[in-house]
Design an enzyme around this catalytic site. Structure first.
Site, PDB file in Angstrom:
ATOM      1  N   ASP A   1     -88.290 -24.059-121.106  1.00 40.97           N
ATOM      2  CA  ASP A   1     -87.440 -24.766-120.142  1.00 40.97           C
ATOM      3  C   ASP A   1     -86.003 -24.254-120.195  1.00 40.97           C
ATOM      4  O   ASP A   1     -85.045 -25.022-120.051  1.00 40.97           O
ATOM      5  CB  ASP A   1     -87.445 -26.285-120.410  1.00 40.97           C
ATOM      6  CG  ASP A   1     -88.847 -26.865-120.525  1.00 40.97           C
ATOM      7  OD1 ASP A   1     -89.690 -26.484-119.702  1.00 40.97           O
ATOM      8  OD2 ASP A   1     -89.091 -27.686-121.427  1.00 40.97           O
TER       9      ASP A   1
ATOM     10  N   GLU B   1     -92.104 -31.285-110.917  1.00 43.44           N
ATOM     11  CA  GLU B   1     -91.118 -31.403-111.986  1.00 43.44           C
ATOM     12  C   GLU B   1     -90.090 -30.285-111.848  1.00 43.44           C
ATOM     13  O   GLU B   1     -90.147 -29.482-110.926  1.00 43.44           O
ATOM     14  CB  GLU B   1     -91.794 -31.315-113.358  1.00 43.44           C
ATOM     15  CG  GLU B   1     -92.612 -30.031-113.556  1.00 43.44           C
ATOM     16  CD  GLU B   1     -93.405 -30.020-114.843  1.00 43.44           C
ATOM     17  OE1 GLU B   1     -93.141 -30.864-115.718  1.00 43.44           O
ATOM     18  OE2 GLU B   1     -94.293 -29.165-114.994  1.00 43.44           O
TER      19      GLU B   1
END
Ligand code: CA
Ligand code: CA
Ligand code: CA
Length: 806
Positions: free
Chosen positions: A231, A429
């Site tokens: 991420d 997301e």
């Protein structure tokens, strides 16, 4: 179910209890042989540090008690007192996970006392181990007489088949399901002191070191090969790119035999990993920020996933705001004084959660990504997960309306107003916003499909497929109707990296040196370790992002090649050894003190787990035309005979210098080695050699010193007598291959010569105006150029005393 399991476990207690009774009456079982290496695994067993390392057994939801220190000790100044017990298992507990081992025998001793007036004349107590779930085993028992200290003293052997990854020791009274019917018999207060569990020393923790070359020389993806990171979110500050990542290495636990770790457990992760680079190829490891958990910067959060960071001047002070997902349920922010901390929490509760206006129906209030507009107004993008089931099934899949945009307060740690819907197609997301040429770009990760939207659904034409990065272009930071959808920016990474690299993704975009870059992750290091069957441990990647004339984005192609190195590495400074272009077999660890390169606020790491044959390397190091003279390393020797070999361009390239790590073992010291023939631009490999089977040394930082630039002259000085006066004569021949300026300086005057040709002399006699002169010196100052660089070299020459006549 839990109660039944517990009762079944307790069924085995009777026999043990008998042993305990025998022990209590002096019928001592043969003790296991105690070996020299045996150690006490209990910390603060005498409670002389108060309640440190102790807590109340919480194996069942109904367990509960108050634990306090009491001066009524069996020995020393303190013991523990447990009161308000809600179950028979409610008692003092210490976690011995990772310390006790299956198949090993241990000796347990402790002192216990109860005094309640309405209690029985004698009472049995157990020392019990909770192995997690419903597995409890009574270890040692004692029957105490009311008002007297009784002693636990017995041995137990953990069965060879017992899983001990969770092993928590506690003290209790014999189990009954309804203790409250007779609390005086079952739930009495008691005191505990002098607890010890003696046995084999705890095993060394299994190594997490990545032994393969995870980032291949010449390649620039993944960014690092010695740990994972997911991420990634890029921040540009002061000429460096900082990458903040979910610490996927935190729960990585490769089996020592098979090398295979259990699959990633996001619930383990409460740290954020930080790396930085000034060239996008050589990355410095800044270690982990302990964000969440009991010892975290924000202890009211449990997890720290999917970081997003930005900087802003608040009340005249530039601060750094690091947002993160506290699991799926909420998001939070911590504040840094610099990109590397120190970090503090300005909040005492989560920033985004069920109370956030406009976010009530968002299933997962996570993946917070900040964006500060040109006018200084900050925004936060967050959300994801399944669409609300109240929506029509087709819309739930194609337009789930599960992402939000909200304005942040000027303090950056509060929200303002109501969150707006980001109607991103097939959104799941990983929302993120950047701005280019006056337009806003929102990117996100799409849904993988499945039942979240009420059955199998197909994306509308042009909408993203499963696990892809889509994007939208808008004229406003809070305006994201579905019509702003612009296409797929990045297909699923498995399309580029093959079997084992699928799964989720999470992107960011940053601008650096006039170019745009796209960050994403892929389990490529995991694949290099374990082949095509990966366990979900993700690694950071970067590709360049390019735009069409109309502002749309050219779809990104994922490669191991990655991006170009944007500048050569400068070796002529102190730089952290935890900076790698590539590496093999090493790990890093944080140490006390601050970074020599990044200053007092920055954490410092060292390179560890350095074995014979391991290496680290830097890409494209510029030594200049005149080259390097030496290399100094700050090292801590761990064995005799270790060496660092400095090689150029290849791990087997020519050795241009050898640093002998011959300093006292265990102490930090600086060692220096001369270098031979190192100039121009090269990849630099530090290869490590020494005795096999031991860690050789640790390295904190490196510094190369440039070769001293010297303009060569042959200079001399003498005295002579002319007309009854002493003269000092100075002469200097230019031995350089180009003209130089020469200045001859004495206490009696100076003279400068411009453009003295190669081989020519500068010469001057200086009148001292005295009949004699003492011995002294003259200065010869030479100015010129070497390799295009201006150089001044100063020589001092001595002359003897001289006297006229006499
Ligand atoms: Ca004590
Ligand atoms: Ca190693
Ligand atoms: Ca260091």
């Amino acid at each position: 179910m839990e109660q039944r399991m517990r009762r079944a476990t307790r069924g085995r207690v009777a026999a043990l209890a008998t042993v305990g009774l025998l022990l209590a009456t002096g019928f001592v079982a043969p003790a296991a042989p105690v070996q020299a290496a045996d150690t006490n695994l209990v910390v603060n067993g005498g409670f002389e540090d108060g309640l440190a390392n102790w807590f109340v057994n919480n194996g069942n939801a109904t367990d509960g008690a108050q634990l306090s220190a009491t001066s009524d000790a069996y020995s020393g100044a303190n013991a523990a007192l447990v009161t308000s017990r809600t179950t028979t298992g409610s008692g003092p507990m210490q976690d011995l996970s990772g310390k006790v081992q299956a198949g090993q025998a241990y000796t347990l001793t402790a002192r216990i006392k109860y005094e309640n007036e309405s209690g029985p004349a004698t009472k049995q107590f157990f020392a019990t181990m909770h192995y997690g779930g419903g597995t409890y085993t009574n270890l040692v028992s004692v029957t105490a007489t009311k008002g007297q200290w009784a002693q636990f003293n017995g041995t137990f052997t953990i069965p060879a088949t017992q899983t001990v990854s969770t092993a928590r020791l506690f003290f209790e009274t014999p189990w009954t399901s309804t203790p409250s019917t007779d609390p005086a018999l079952h739930l009495m207060d008691f005191k505990l002191d002098d607890v010890s569990v003696i046995g084999a020393a705890p095993p060394a923790p299994a190594s997490k070191t990545i032994e393969v070359v995870g980032k291949l020389p010449g390649e620039h993806n993944p960014l690092i090969g010695h740990k994972f990171g997911a991420d990634g979110f890029g921040l540009v500050h002061d000429g460096r790119v900082y990458m903040y990542m979910t610490n996927d290495t935190q729960g990585y636990a490769p089996n020592p035999t098979t090398g295979v770790s259990p699959g990633i457990n996001y619930g383990d992760i409460n740290q954020i990993t930080v790396i930085s680079s000034e060239d996008l190829v050589n990355w410095t490891d800044h270690g982990e920020i302990q964000v969440a958990g009991p010892n975290g910067v924000a202890p009211f959060t449990a997890n720290s996933w999917a970081p997003g960071i930005t900087k802003k001047v608040v009340n005249g002070v530039e601060k750094f705001f690091l947002y993160y997902a506290n699991g799926g349920g909420s998001s939070n922010v911590i504040t840094g004084a610099s990109p590397l901390g120190p970090w503090t929490s300005e909040r005492t509760s989560t920033l985004i959660d069920g109370r956030t206006p406009g976010a009530e129906t968002v299933a997962w209030k996570f993946d917070p990504a900040p964006f500060v507009d040109d006018d200084g107004q900050p925004y936060l993008y967050f959300g994801g997960g399944p669409a609300s089931t109240s929506m029509p099934p087709a819309e739930r899949f194609n337009n789930p309306k599960n992402i939000r945009a909200i304005a942040l307060g000027d303090d950056m740690v509060s929200t303002e107003g109501t969150a707006a819907v980001v109607d991103a197609p097939v959104a799941f997301e990983a929302g993120h916003v950047f701005k280019r040429q006056g337009r806003y770009y929102f990117s996100y990760s799409s849904h993988f499909g499945g039942n979240d939207f009420g059955g199998n659904q197909q994306p509308l034409p042009g909408y993203p497929g499963g696990g892809q990065i889509g994007y939208m272009i808008s004229d406003g930071p809070m305006s994201w109707p579905k019509e702003t959808y612009a296409g797929v920016l990045f297909p699923n990474q498995s399309q580029f990296f093959g079997a084992g690299t699928g799964g989720n993704n999470h992107q960011s975009v940053f601008e650096f040196g006039g170019k745009y870059y796209f960050t994403y992750h892929a389990p490529t290091l995991n694949k290099r370790i374990n082949g095509n069957t990966t366990q979900g441990y993700r690694s950071p990647h970067i590709q360049e992002l390019t735009f069409n004339p109309d502002g749309t984005i050219q779809q990104v192609v994922g490669t191991y090649e990655g991006v170009d190195q944007v500048r050569d590495f400068d070796p002529y400074r102190v730089f952290e050894a935890e900076t790698f272009g590539w590496s093999k077999g090493v790990a890093t660890t944080k140490v006390d003190g601050s970074s020599a390169q990044f200053g007092g606020a920055a954490p410092n790491l060292v390179v560890r787990d350095i074995d014979n044959g391991d290496w680290t390397a830097l890409s494209s190091v510029s030594f200049g035309d005149n080259g390097a003279q030496n290399l100094t390393a700050r090292v801590r020797a761990l064995a005799a005979g270790g060496q660092v070999q400095v090689r150029l361009d290849d791990v087997n390239g020519p050795v241009v210098g050898t640093v002998a790590v011959d300093t006292p073992v265990g102490q930090w010291a600086e060692v220096t080695a001369e270098l031979d023939g190192v100039s121009g631009v090269h990849d630099v490999y530090f290869t490590y050699t020494g005795p096999a089977g031991v860690d050789l040394f640790e390295i904190d930082n490196w510094a190369f010193a440039a070769a001293t630039l010297d303009l060569p002259v042959t200079a001399s000085a003498s005295t002579r007598c002319v007309g009854g006066k002493a003269y000092v004569t100075v002469q200097a021949r230019n031995d350089h291959d180009a003209p130089v300026g020469i200045t001859l300086e004495t206490p009696y005057g100076e003279r400068s010569f411009a453009a003295v040709a190669p081989g020519a002399n500068a010469y001057q006699s200086f009148n001292t105006r005295a009949v004699s002169v003492s011995a002294g010196s003259a200065t010869v100052r030479v100015t010129g150029a070497i390799g295009g660089q201006d150089v001044t070299t100063v020589h001092t020459v001595q002359h003897p005393a001289g006297t006229c006549g006499g």
